[in-house]
Design a protein around this motif. Structure first.
Motif, mmCIF file in Angstrom:
data_model
loop_
_atom_site.group_PDB
_atom_site.id
_atom_site.type_symbol
_atom_site.label_atom_id
_atom_site.label_comp_id
_atom_site.label_asym_id
_atom_site.label_seq_id
_atom_site.Cartn_x
_atom_site.Cartn_y
_atom_site.Cartn_z
ATOM 1 N N GLU A 106 0.826 -1.201 0.000
ATOM 2 C CA GLU A 106 0.000 0.000 0.000
ATOM 3 C C GLU A 106 0.866 1.258 0.000
ATOM 4 O OE1 GLU A 106 -3.327 2.377 -0.205
ATOM 5 O OE2 GLU A 106 -3.095 0.221 -0.558
ATOM 6 N N MET A 107 1.985 1.229 0.731
ATOM 7 C CA MET A 107 2.888 2.372 0.719
ATOM 8 C C MET A 107 3.427 2.614 -0.686
ATOM 9 S SD MET A 107 6.368 3.118 2.938
ATOM 10 C CE MET A 107 7.079 1.543 2.497
ATOM 11 N N SER A 108 3.829 1.551 -1.363
ATOM 12 C CA SER A 108 4.355 1.687 -2.716
ATOM 13 C C SER A 108 3.315 2.287 -3.655
ATOM 14 C CB SER A 108 4.811 0.323 -3.241
ATOM 15 O OG SER A 108 5.327 0.435 -4.545
ATOM 16 N N LYS A 109 2.068 1.859 -3.518
ATOM 17 C CA LYS A 109 0.999 2.393 -4.368
ATOM 18 C C LYS A 109 0.779 3.877 -4.112
ATOM 19 C CE LYS A 109 -1.557 -1.984 -4.683
ATOM 20 N NZ LYS A 109 -2.776 -2.705 -4.235
ATOM 21 N N ARG A 110 0.778 4.264 -2.846
ATOM 22 C CA ARG A 110 0.504 5.667 -2.525
ATOM 23 C C ARG A 110 1.662 6.585 -2.912
ATOM 24 N NH1 ARG A 110 -2.855 6.077 3.202
ATOM 25 N NH2 ARG A 110 -4.250 4.293 2.855
ATOM 26 N N VAL A 111 2.885 6.135 -2.686
ATOM 27 C CA VAL A 111 4.044 6.952 -3.077
ATOM 28 C C VAL A 111 4.096 7.073 -4.594
ATOM 29 C CG1 VAL A 111 6.572 7.062 -3.099
ATOM 30 C CG2 VAL A 111 5.358 6.460 -0.989
ATOM 31 N N GLY A 112 3.889 5.961 -5.292
ATOM 32 C CA GLY A 112 3.757 6.003 -6.740
ATOM 33 C C GLY A 112 5.039 6.098 -7.530
ATOM 34 N N LEU A 113 6.181 6.166 -6.860
ATOM 35 C CA LEU A 113 7.449 6.280 -7.565
ATOM 36 C C LEU A 113 7.943 4.908 -8.010
ATOM 37 C CD1 LEU A 113 9.226 8.879 -5.254
ATOM 38 C CD2 LEU A 113 8.369 9.288 -7.572
ATOM 39 N N ASP A 114 8.681 4.897 -9.099
ATOM 40 C CA ASP A 114 9.233 3.646 -9.612
ATOM 41 C C ASP A 114 10.396 3.158 -8.760
ATOM 42 O OD1 ASP A 114 7.790 3.578 -12.415
ATOM 43 O OD2 ASP A 114 8.542 5.620 -12.133
ATOM 44 N N TYR A 115 11.109 4.113 -8.152
ATOM 45 C CA TYR A 115 12.273 3.780 -7.331
ATOM 46 C C TYR A 115 12.339 4.748 -6.158
ATOM 47 C CZ TYR A 115 17.146 3.516 -5.812
ATOM 48 O OH TYR A 115 18.276 3.394 -5.053
ATOM 49 N N PHE A 116 12.399 4.211 -4.951
ATOM 50 C CA PHE A 116 12.622 5.053 -3.774
ATOM 51 C C PHE A 116 13.140 4.193 -2.634
ATOM 52 C CE2 PHE A 116 8.233 3.652 -3.395
ATOM 53 C CZ PHE A 116 7.991 3.492 -2.039
ATOM 54 N N ILE A 117 13.579 4.850 -1.575
ATOM 55 C CA ILE A 117 14.209 4.181 -0.440
ATOM 56 C C ILE A 117 13.416 4.500 0.818
ATOM 57 C CG2 ILE A 117 16.322 3.995 0.943
ATOM 58 C CD1 ILE A 117 16.572 5.374 -2.539
ATOM 59 N N VAL A 118 13.307 3.519 1.696
ATOM 60 C CA VAL A 118 12.572 3.681 2.949
ATOM 61 C C VAL A 118 13.494 3.340 4.113
ATOM 62 C CG1 VAL A 118 10.570 2.965 4.306
ATOM 63 C CG2 VAL A 118 10.443 2.971 1.803
ATOM 64 N N ASP A 119 13.590 4.229 5.079
ATOM 65 C CA ASP A 119 14.262 3.938 6.344
ATOM 66 C C ASP A 119 13.184 3.655 7.377
ATOM 67 O OD1 ASP A 119 16.814 4.191 5.385
ATOM 68 O OD2 ASP A 119 17.048 6.280 5.986
ATOM 69 N N CYS A 120 13.276 2.509 8.035
ATOM 70 C CA CYS A 120 12.170 2.071 8.877
ATOM 71 C C CYS A 120 12.655 1.176 10.013
ATOM 72 C CB CYS A 120 11.139 1.321 8.026
ATOM 73 S SG CYS A 120 11.807 -0.131 7.166
ATOM 74 N N ALA A 121 11.722 0.769 10.842
ATOM 75 C CA ALA A 121 11.984 -0.155 11.945
ATOM 76 C C ALA A 121 10.682 -0.904 12.206
ATOM 77 C CB ALA A 121 12.449 0.608 13.186
ATOM 78 N N GLU A 122 10.636 -1.615 13.315
ATOM 79 C CA GLU A 122 9.396 -2.238 13.773
ATOM 80 C C GLU A 122 9.101 -1.702 15.164
ATOM 81 O OE1 GLU A 122 9.068 -6.596 11.756
ATOM 82 O OE2 GLU A 122 10.743 -6.348 13.151
ATOM 83 N N ASN A 123 7.875 -1.214 15.376
ATOM 84 C CA ASN A 123 7.546 -0.703 16.706
ATOM 85 C C ASN A 123 7.198 -1.857 17.644
ATOM 86 O OD1 ASN A 123 4.843 -1.427 16.238
ATOM 87 N ND2 ASN A 123 4.180 0.674 15.789
ATOM 88 N N LYS A 124 6.881 -1.530 18.872
ATOM 89 C CA LYS A 124 6.662 -2.575 19.873
ATOM 90 C C LYS A 124 5.393 -3.383 19.614
ATOM 91 C CE LYS A 124 9.307 -0.205 23.483
ATOM 92 N NZ LYS A 124 10.432 -1.153 23.446
ATOM 93 N N ASN A 125 4.545 -2.903 18.710
ATOM 94 C CA ASN A 125 3.358 -3.664 18.313
ATOM 95 C C ASN A 125 3.613 -4.513 17.071
ATOM 96 O OD1 ASN A 125 1.731 -2.558 20.385
ATOM 97 N ND2 ASN A 125 1.368 -0.720 19.137
ATOM 98 N N GLY A 126 4.859 -4.486 16.592
ATOM 99 C CA GLY A 126 5.199 -5.264 15.411
ATOM 100 C C GLY A 126 4.830 -4.597 14.103
ATOM 101 N N GLU A 127 4.408 -3.331 14.165
ATOM 102 C CA GLU A 127 4.047 -2.614 12.944
ATOM 103 C C GLU A 127 5.297 -2.053 12.266
ATOM 104 O OE1 GLU A 127 -0.247 -0.657 13.991
ATOM 105 O OE2 GLU A 127 1.504 0.147 15.046
ATOM 106 N N LEU A 128 5.174 -1.780 10.978
ATOM 107 C CA LEU A 128 6.255 -1.145 10.230
ATOM 108 C C LEU A 128 6.306 0.326 10.626
ATOM 109 C CD1 LEU A 128 8.336 -1.673 7.884
ATOM 110 C CD2 LEU A 128 6.618 -0.657 6.367
ATOM 111 N N LEU A 129 7.389 0.732 11.252
ATOM 112 C CA LEU A 129 7.567 2.112 11.697
ATOM 113 C C LEU A 129 8.401 2.847 10.655
ATOM 114 C CD1 LEU A 129 7.437 4.379 13.853
ATOM 115 C CD2 LEU A 129 9.475 3.336 14.904
ATOM 116 N N VAL A 130 7.791 3.786 9.950
ATOM 117 C CA VAL A 130 8.463 4.494 8.861
ATOM 118 C C VAL A 130 9.043 5.804 9.372
ATOM 119 C CG1 VAL A 130 8.151 5.617 6.621
ATOM 120 C CG2 VAL A 130 7.024 3.433 7.092
ATOM 121 N N PHE A 131 10.349 5.971 9.186
ATOM 122 C CA PHE A 131 11.013 7.215 9.563
ATOM 123 C C PHE A 131 11.000 8.209 8.406
ATOM 124 C CE2 PHE A 131 13.336 4.043 12.255
ATOM 125 C CZ PHE A 131 12.778 4.444 13.458
ATOM 126 N N GLU A 132 11.387 7.746 7.246
ATOM 127 C CA GLU A 132 11.387 8.620 6.076
ATOM 128 C C GLU A 132 11.463 7.787 4.810
ATOM 129 O OE1 GLU A 132 14.859 11.112 5.447
ATOM 130 O OE2 GLU A 132 16.018 9.890 6.840
#
Length: 417
Positions: free
Chosen positions: A345-371
């Motif tokens: 869903e993130m890829s669809k919303r961003v819509g770019l062919d190429y990009f980079i994601v810096d992320c982690a996992e929060n204490k609930n196990g969710e994808l935590l997106v920094f930038e």
């Protein structure tokens, strides 16, 4: 002569200047090579009046790599004032494809370092700088596919606007459409990704110095800046990158002390998320999104929340490297599988062919997106003797990038077509 953006665009044989380029020079610096002899050689060529434009651009990059950023940018602007098109040679005499990268006149970190992605390939790279007062040429250099490499930085806004006006008339597939890159701004991305199940991204809000001063003095509340803001919070000066001025602020007195050390007038603020794992260590991941598919780029492990790969000292810990190797090896069936829905869903919303994601996992196990951005460095410079698992993973990313370019050339359609 500038192109009239309301008319169809045509192509012609490119009039480029060759250069050594970003990847080779950065690799030399990264490996501890001495760039001073090459700098002196290029300076001598300029003094003799025999230097080509590409050599001037190489000199600009060398200056920046040696820590002389302002001098490097002056050289770059002087070169770009009279020549805007440059070639980075590929690994074969007859290229299979020619890519046109559309760049802005900004420091070496402000455009996608696409040369690393194409290094050693049979794809030739032309870089066209879109600069103030010059814009796009009346006739474009011939190419098979184009990609916008300018970033969402304020310094790139004019270049992106010029490309955006021309995009409907572009004669070849155009990737990373300029109107989408602006959505990567820190205070826009959270709006774009809000509400995605399994994804956590803190609200990043703009705050003036006056607002933060009021917050530190207790005359205004956190909620007056944004509803979810509270102590502890993350603060950084607006427009900075690579952690410059980034701080975790625990209370009002800490905020007052922070402001006393900073001169900036505008900041970004966000709630702090403690994403430490049960063992007390923080794990931060860099993912590369290519044609909608995520790839593992690196994993940094440290005992501090503000992690960058270098300050995690991965090279000095066999245990950390073993965990990173496992992360890469099992990525598709583990990390990517856990977060597949959120990543898709993130890829669809961003819509770019190429990009980079810096992320982690929060204490609930969710994808935590920094930038997310389109200019983070994805490279294969780490020594194989220390990181034997990295070259195969990087080659996988590079192959995916090349396949994406080929697919768009074959279909003759841009990402927004």
């Amino acid at each position: 002569m500038q192109h009239s953006v309301s008319t169809p665009m045509s192509v012609t044989t490119p009039n480029f200047s060759d250069r050594i380029g970003f990847a080779q020079l950065t690799r030399r610096a990264f490996e501890g090579g001495n760039l001073h002899p090459l700098r002196e050689h290029l300076l001598a060529r300029i003094a003799e009046g025999t230097a080509e434009a590409g050599e001037g651009l190489d000199l600009s990059l060398i200056a920046q790599l040696l820590g002389e950023k302002e001098a490097g940018l002056v050289i770059q602007s002087e070169v770009l004032a009279f020549h805007q098109l440059f070639r980075t040679r590929c690994a074969v005499p007859k290229p299979r494809l020619r890519v046109l990268a559309l760049a802005a006149d900004i420091d070496m970190g402000g455009n996608t370092p696409i040369e690393f992605l194409l290094e050693g390939s049979d794809i030739e790279l032309l870089t066209l700088y879109v600069i103030k007062g010059v814009g796009l040429p009346a006739t474009l250099p011939d190419h098979d596919v184009a990609i916008v490499v300018a970033s969402d930085s304020e310094e790139c806004h004019e270049a992106l606007a010029v490309i955006e006006r021309a995009a409907p008339h572009w004669p070849r597939p155009l990737l990373n459409r300029p109107e989408l890159i602006g959505n990567l701004d820190r205070d826009k991305l959270y709006r774009l990704l809000a509400g995605i199940a399994g994804l956590d991204i803190p609200v990043t809000a703009h705050a003036t110095r006056a607002q933060l001063s009021g917050l530190s003095a207790g005359t205004i509340a956190c909620e007056s800046i944004t509803d979810e803001l509270h102590f502890p919070m993350i603060v950084r000066p607006r427009g900075t990158h690579a952690g410059v001025g980034l701080a975790k602020i625990d209370d009002a007195s800490a905020l007052a002390a922070y402001l006393a050390e900073r001169q900036e007038q505008d900041f970004f603020v966000a709630r702090f998320v403690d994403y430490a794992s049960p063992d007390g260590l923080y794990r931060k991941y860099r993912l590369t999104m290519v044609d909608g598919k995520p790839y593992a780029c690196h994993m940094a492990i440290a005992d501090r929340w503000d992690i960058w790969y270098l300050n995690a000292y991965m090279a000095f810990s066999e245990e950390k490297r073993a965990e990173e190797a496992a992360f890469m090896l099992d990525f598709d069936s583990a990390f990517a599988a856990r977060h597949r829905s959120a990543l898709d869903e993130m890829s669809k919303r961003v819509g770019l062919d190429y990009f980079i994601v810096d992320c982690a996992e929060n204490k609930n196990g969710e994808l935590l997106v920094f930038e997310a951005d389109n200019t983070a460095v994805v490279h294969n410079m780490d020594p194989p003797a220390v990181f034997p698992y990295k070259p195969p993973q990087m080659r996988k990313i590079f192959a995916a990038f090349a396949a994406m370019l080929s697919r768009h050339v074959k279909t003759g359609e841009g990402s927004a077509a």
